[in-house]
Scaffold this motif. Structure first.
Motif, PDB file in Angstrom:
ATOM      1  N   ASP A   1       6.754 -26.516 -30.216  1.00  0.00           N
ATOM      2  CA  ASP A   1       7.274 -27.834 -30.561  1.00  0.00           C
ATOM      3  C   ASP A   1       8.130 -28.401 -29.429  1.00  0.00           C
ATOM      4  O   ASP A   1       8.055 -29.606 -29.100  1.00  0.00           O
ATOM      5  N   LYS A   2       8.956 -27.521 -28.829  1.00  0.00           N
ATOM      6  CA  LYS A   2       9.765 -27.973 -27.698  1.00  0.00           C
ATOM      7  C   LYS A   2       8.888 -28.425 -26.537  1.00  0.00           C
ATOM      8  O   LYS A   2       9.156 -29.441 -25.887  1.00  0.00           O
ATOM      9  N   LEU A   3       7.835 -27.640 -26.275  1.00  0.00           N
ATOM     10  CA  LEU A   3       6.944 -27.968 -25.169  1.00  0.00           C
ATOM     11  C   LEU A   3       6.219 -29.291 -25.423  1.00  0.00           C
ATOM     12  O   LEU A   3       6.088 -30.130 -24.521  1.00  0.00           O
ATOM     13  N   ILE A   4       5.770 -29.491 -26.653  1.00  0.00           N
ATOM     14  CA  ILE A   4       5.089 -30.741 -26.997  1.00  0.00           C
ATOM     15  C   ILE A   4       6.038 -31.928 -26.836  1.00  0.00           C
ATOM     16  O   ILE A   4       5.659 -32.988 -26.312  1.00  0.00           O
ATOM     17  N   HIS A   5       7.265 -31.757 -27.286  1.00  0.00           N
ATOM     18  CA  HIS A   5       8.267 -32.825 -27.129  1.00  0.00           C
ATOM     19  C   HIS A   5       8.516 -33.138 -25.645  1.00  0.00           C
ATOM     20  O   HIS A   5       8.609 -34.308 -25.249  1.00  0.00           O
ATOM     21  N   SER A   6       8.581 -32.076 -24.846  1.00  0.00           N
ATOM     22  CA  SER A   6       8.791 -32.266 -23.415  1.00  0.00           C
ATOM     23  C   SER A   6       7.618 -32.992 -22.775  1.00  0.00           C
ATOM     24  O   SER A   6       7.781 -33.873 -21.927  1.00  0.00           O
ATOM     25  N   LEU A   7       6.391 -32.608 -23.215  1.00  0.00           N
ATOM     26  CA  LEU A   7       5.199 -33.260 -22.665  1.00  0.00           C
ATOM     27  C   LEU A   7       5.133 -34.731 -23.063  1.00  0.00           C
ATOM     28  O   LEU A   7       4.709 -35.583 -22.270  1.00  0.00           O
ATOM     29  N   LYS A   8       5.537 -35.023 -24.283  1.00  0.00           N
ATOM     30  CA  LYS A   8       5.558 -36.418 -24.714  1.00  0.00           C
ATOM     31  C   LYS A   8       6.535 -37.233 -23.861  1.00  0.00           C
ATOM     32  O   LYS A   8       6.237 -38.382 -23.464  1.00  0.00           O
ATOM     33  N   ASN A   9       7.692 -36.643 -23.580  1.00  0.00           N
ATOM     34  CA  ASN A   9       8.664 -37.333 -22.722  1.00  0.00           C
ATOM     35  C   ASN A   9       8.103 -37.554 -21.321  1.00  0.00           C
ATOM     36  O   ASN A   9       8.278 -38.632 -20.723  1.00  0.00           O
ATOM     37  N   SER A  10       7.415 -36.509 -20.810  1.00  0.00           N
ATOM     38  CA  SER A  10       6.815 -36.643 -19.473  1.00  0.00           C
ATOM     39  C   SER A  10       5.752 -37.729 -19.464  1.00  0.00           C
ATOM     40  O   SER A  10       5.639 -38.509 -18.496  1.00  0.00           O
ATOM     41  N   LEU A  11       4.975 -37.775 -20.534  1.00  0.00           N
ATOM     42  CA  LEU A  11       3.931 -38.800 -20.616  1.00  0.00           C
ATOM     43  C   LEU A  11       4.551 -40.206 -20.684  1.00  0.00           C
ATOM     44  O   LEU A  11       4.054 -41.153 -20.043  1.00  0.00           O
ATOM     45  N   THR A  12       5.640 -40.315 -21.430  1.00  0.00           N
ATOM     46  CA  THR A  12       6.327 -41.610 -21.510  1.00  0.00           C
ATOM     47  C   THR A  12       6.848 -42.038 -20.133  1.00  0.00           C
ATOM     48  O   THR A  12       6.705 -43.204 -19.721  1.00  0.00           O
ATOM     49  N   ARG A  13       7.424 -41.081 -19.423  1.00  0.00           N
ATOM     50  CA  ARG A  13       7.919 -41.394 -18.082  1.00  0.00           C
ATOM     51  C   ARG A  13       6.776 -41.793 -17.148  1.00  0.00           C
ATOM     52  O   ARG A  13       6.896 -42.701 -16.329  1.00  0.00           O
ATOM     53  N   ALA A  14       5.637 -41.079 -17.281  1.00  0.00           N
ATOM     54  CA  ALA A  14       4.487 -41.406 -16.440  1.00  0.00           C
ATOM     55  C   ALA A  14       3.980 -42.815 -16.732  1.00  0.00           C
ATOM     56  O   ALA A  14       3.589 -43.565 -15.805  1.00  0.00           O
ATOM     57  N   GLU A  15       3.984 -43.197 -18.012  1.00  0.00           N
ATOM     58  CA  GLU A  15       3.560 -44.550 -18.365  1.00  0.00           C
ATOM     59  C   GLU A  15       4.525 -45.597 -17.780  1.00  0.00           C
ATOM     60  O   GLU A  15       4.087 -46.668 -17.320  1.00  0.00           O
TER      61      GLU A  15
END
Length: 414
Positions: free
Chosen positions: A200-214
């Motif tokens: 869950d932590k990793l998924i949350h981190s990936l979502k944040n990274s994806l948001t930053r990439a966008e």
């Protein structure tokens, strides 16, 4: 004189034809009903499967019996093997069709030594069913080879029974490992929960990274527009350099986002496999708990005090006859019957005690227990007839074990 010579020639022709007919009959294979009865049981058990027996049973148009056991079906066809009726012919035809290839091979053999070699090859390869049927019906097989074949088939059945007992011992060992499995299950559950939190932590981190990439991609679009506007201005070179750096940074962020997404998928797959393993452990634990509850209920019955609940099983002084089984079990069975307020007698199944003693024991008994895996056919048939004529309760135990005996006692007591 002419008449006498013609008569003599006619007698010679008749004699030759009779001799030829006798030789042809001597070379014919032995039919199933013509074999000694000792071969019938082993032929039915070795050369035919239970599925084939049920198919033949339907073809000969016997009345169907939905709850017929495998032993009853086997016993019926052992009886059919000794008869010469329609059902026997159907059985003979099925065996000949099933093993026609090896029967043709065996028909070419004309010496006892070659027949013996053929049987030894079948033993070495493990394919004894077809060779057994072809050899016991071969017209030239000697008696000593027949005895050897029958003895080896008989011992193979014993080895199969020994293998089953080994499996039961292994099952007992596995049951004793239940506590270890429960601990492993608990540890696996804790580990699964820990990995799920990490996922869950990793998924949350990936979502944040994806948001930053966008966001970076959006900013890149703005920069692209600014570049187009500033291309004609003196700062064009500096802006181009900054644009290249920004593009490189965006590319790195995109690659990182893809790696994170791939890793998230891998963790999700690991979590699903772990969850399936946990459910499997949970199911095995439930089965173990059911076995434990059953054993505790049985032990509570065995240790019941004299002033117990009146609803406890009570044989009320009735006599229980146990026929067959293993003598080492009888002391335990006797103790159980006496705990249930009954009287216990045992007969070994007409091996040493004899038919007369069995008849006397049957007249004393109120209920008869018969383990299907440790009793002769004759004793079983005699007991069935006695119980039908005298309306006595007959308990058919699937195997000679303590649990099956306790279940039968509860049926009789209730």
């Amino acid at each position: 004189m002419l008449l006498e010579s013609k008569a003599s020639a006619l007698e010679n022709v008749v004699g030759v034809q009779s001799f030829s007919f006798g030789m042809e009959k001597a070379m014919q294979r032995t039919k199933l009903c013509e074999l000694d009865t000792q071969f019938h049981c082993s032929i039915i058990g070795t050369c035919l499967t239970l599925k084939e027996l049920r198919q033949i049973y339907r073809k000969v148009k016997f009345l169907p019996k939905s709850n017929m056991s495998d032993h009853e079906l086997h016993r019926i066809f052992v009886g059919i093997a000794g008869e010469s009726d329609y059902a026997n012919r159907k059985l003979q035809k099925h065996l000949d069709q099933k093993y026609q290839r090896i029967i043709k091979q065996c028909a070419k053999i004309q010496s006892a030594s070659d027949l013996k070699t053929m049987w030894q090859n079948a033993i070495d390869s493990g394919e004894v069913a077809g060779a057994y049927w072809a050899l016991v019906t071969h017209p030239l097989v000697p008696d000593d080879l027949l005895d050897k074949i029958y003895g080896e088939i008989h011992m193979l059945s014993h080895l199969s029974g020994a293998s089953i007992r080994v499996d039961l011992e292994e099952l007992s060992i596995l049951r004793r490992r239940t506590k270890d499995l429960e601990k492993q299950l608990a540890d696996a559950f804790v580990e699964t929960q820990k990995r799920l939190k990490e996922k869950d932590k990793l998924i949350h981190s990936l979502k944040n990274s994806l948001t930053r990439a966008e966001k970076v991609e959006s900013e890149l679009d703005k920069i692209q527009k600014q570049r187009e506007t500033l291309e004609k201005e003196p700062l064009i070179r500096q802006l181009k350099k900054q644009t290249k750096e920004l593009c490189k940074q965006v590319s790195l962020e995109q690659e990182r986002g893809e790696r994170m997404e791939k890793e998230a998928k891998n963790w999700k797959s690991v979590a699903l496999r772990t969850e399936e393993r946990y459910l499997n452990f949970e199911q095995r634990l439930a089965q173990t708990q059911q076995e434990r509850d059953s054993l505790e209920q049985h032990l509570s019955t065995l240790t019941c005090p004299e002033s117990c609940d009146p609803n406890c099983p009570n044989l009320c002084g009735r006599c229980i006859l146990f026929v067959g089984g293993r003598p080492s079990q009888c002391s335990h069975f006797r103790h159980l019957v006496e705990q249930y307020n009954g009287r216990f007698i045992h007969h070994d199944g007409v091996r040493e005690d004899g038919h007369s003693k069995l008849g006397a024991n049957l007249s004393q008994a109120d209920a008869i227990f018969c383990p299907l895996d440790a009793i002769s056919h004759d004793a079983m048939n005699w007991i069935k007839r006695h119980c039908e004529h005298n309306t006595k309760q007959l308990v058919m135990m699937p195997h000679s074990s303590l649990s099956a005996f306790v279940k039968g006692l509860n049926e009789v007591a209730n």
